[in-house]
Write a protein that holds these residues in place. Structure first.
Motif, PDB file in Angstrom:
ATOM      1  N   ILE A  79       0.762  -1.301  -0.154  1.00 35.86           N
ATOM      2  CA  ILE A  79      -0.061   0.080   0.056  1.00 35.86           C
ATOM      3  C   ILE A  79       0.888   1.251  -0.202  1.00 35.86           C
ATOM      4  CG2 ILE A  79      -1.746   1.341   1.351  1.00 35.86           C
ATOM      5  CD1 ILE A  79      -2.718  -1.421   2.625  1.00 35.86           C
ATOM      6  N   VAL A  80       0.762   2.065  -1.036  1.00 36.31           N
ATOM      7  CA  VAL A  80       1.226   3.352  -0.829  1.00 36.31           C
ATOM      8  C   VAL A  80      -0.078   4.522  -0.535  1.00 36.31           C
ATOM      9  CG1 VAL A  80       2.300   5.365  -2.147  1.00 36.31           C
ATOM     10  CG2 VAL A  80       3.159   2.751  -2.506  1.00 36.31           C
ATOM     11  N   VAL A  81       0.190   5.220   0.483  1.00 37.60           N
ATOM     12  CA  VAL A  81      -0.778   6.320   0.908  1.00 37.60           C
ATOM     13  C   VAL A  81      -0.246   7.731   0.422  1.00 37.60           C
ATOM     14  CG1 VAL A  81      -2.358   7.247   2.855  1.00 37.60           C
ATOM     15  CG2 VAL A  81      -1.358   4.755   2.855  1.00 37.60           C
ATOM     16  N   MET A  82      -1.128   8.452   0.076  1.00 35.33           N
ATOM     17  CA  MET A  82      -0.589   9.473  -0.620  1.00 35.33           C
ATOM     18  C   MET A  82      -1.647  10.748  -0.148  1.00 35.33           C
ATOM     19  SD  MET A  82      -1.608   9.261  -4.635  1.00 35.33           S
ATOM     20  CE  MET A  82      -3.278   8.558  -5.027  1.00 35.33           C
ATOM     21  N   LEU A 108       7.275   8.096  -7.869  1.00 36.59           N
ATOM     22  CA  LEU A 108       5.938   7.047  -7.754  1.00 36.59           C
ATOM     23  C   LEU A 108       6.007   6.062  -8.620  1.00 36.59           C
ATOM     24  CD1 LEU A 108       2.850   6.611  -7.557  1.00 36.59           C
ATOM     25  CD2 LEU A 108       2.418   7.953  -9.671  1.00 36.59           C
ATOM     26  N   ILE A 109       6.675   5.871  -9.882  1.00 41.31           N
ATOM     27  CA  ILE A 109       6.882   4.820 -10.390  1.00 41.31           C
ATOM     28  C   ILE A 109       7.861   3.949  -9.862  1.00 41.31           C
ATOM     29  CG2 ILE A 109       7.909   3.868 -12.930  1.00 41.31           C
ATOM     30  CD1 ILE A 109       6.860   6.500 -14.099  1.00 41.31           C
ATOM     31  N   ARG A 114       9.173  -1.065  -6.946  1.00 45.08           N
ATOM     32  CA  ARG A 114      10.196  -1.646  -6.145  1.00 45.08           C
ATOM     33  C   ARG A 114       9.089  -2.431  -4.971  1.00 45.08           C
ATOM     34  NH1 ARG A 114      10.502  -0.143  -0.897  1.00 45.08           N
ATOM     35  NH2 ARG A 114       9.956   2.175  -1.541  1.00 45.08           N
ATOM     36  N   LEU A 115       8.165  -1.893  -4.711  1.00 47.29           N
ATOM     37  CA  LEU A 115       7.063  -2.728  -3.831  1.00 47.29           C
ATOM     38  C   LEU A 115       6.493  -3.914  -4.510  1.00 47.29           C
ATOM     39  CD1 LEU A 115       5.240   0.380  -2.214  1.00 47.29           C
ATOM     40  CD2 LEU A 115       6.838  -1.300  -1.095  1.00 47.29           C
TER      41      LEU A 115
END
Length: 124
Positions: A79-82, A108-109, A114-115
């Motif tokens: 999860i990326v929270v922005m 962002l990319i 990576r994740l």
């Protein structure tokens, strides 16, 4: 096979920009502008990564993050929270990364790549 990214962002301009950026980088993007649509979409298919806005008109991205982490079928999906309003999510959403708006496109990319790659290595 393209990796899927689910984007929950109510701002149409940001959502369309993220869709374009990630699509150009080779990801399949499934985007949602409302929380109810997001949950309905998850019943159909699980993504390889979630990208969540925090401040939504019909919910809170941190609450969604916590719910995703507590569910067995989504607990291990990155999860990326922005947000533009917060400086960090810290321990509010365990196991997530934070991306401050406005964000750098290459950042962002690279985070998404990576994740998703890290999860792929763990599942081998």
């Amino acid at each position: 096979m393209e990796k899927k990214v689910a984007v929950l962002e109510d701002d149409q301009d940001i959502r369309e920009l993220v869709e374009f950026i990630l699509s150009e980088a080779g990801f399949e993007v499934i985007s949602y502008d409302r929380v109810a649509r997001f949950w309905a979409g998850l019943r159909k298919a699980k993504p390889d990564l979630f990208l969540l806005d925090i401040m939504l008109p019909d919910g809170n991205g941190l609450d969604i993050c916590k719910k995703l982490r507590s569910a067995q079928d989504t607990a291990n999906i990155p999860i990326v929270v922005m947000s533009a309003a917060y400086d960090d999510v810290g321990s509010e959403c365990v196991g997530s990364e934070f991306l401050k708006k406005p964000f750098n496109v290459s950042d962002l990319i690279s985070r998404v790549q990576r994740l998703i790659s890290e999860v792929g290595k763990k599942n081998r």
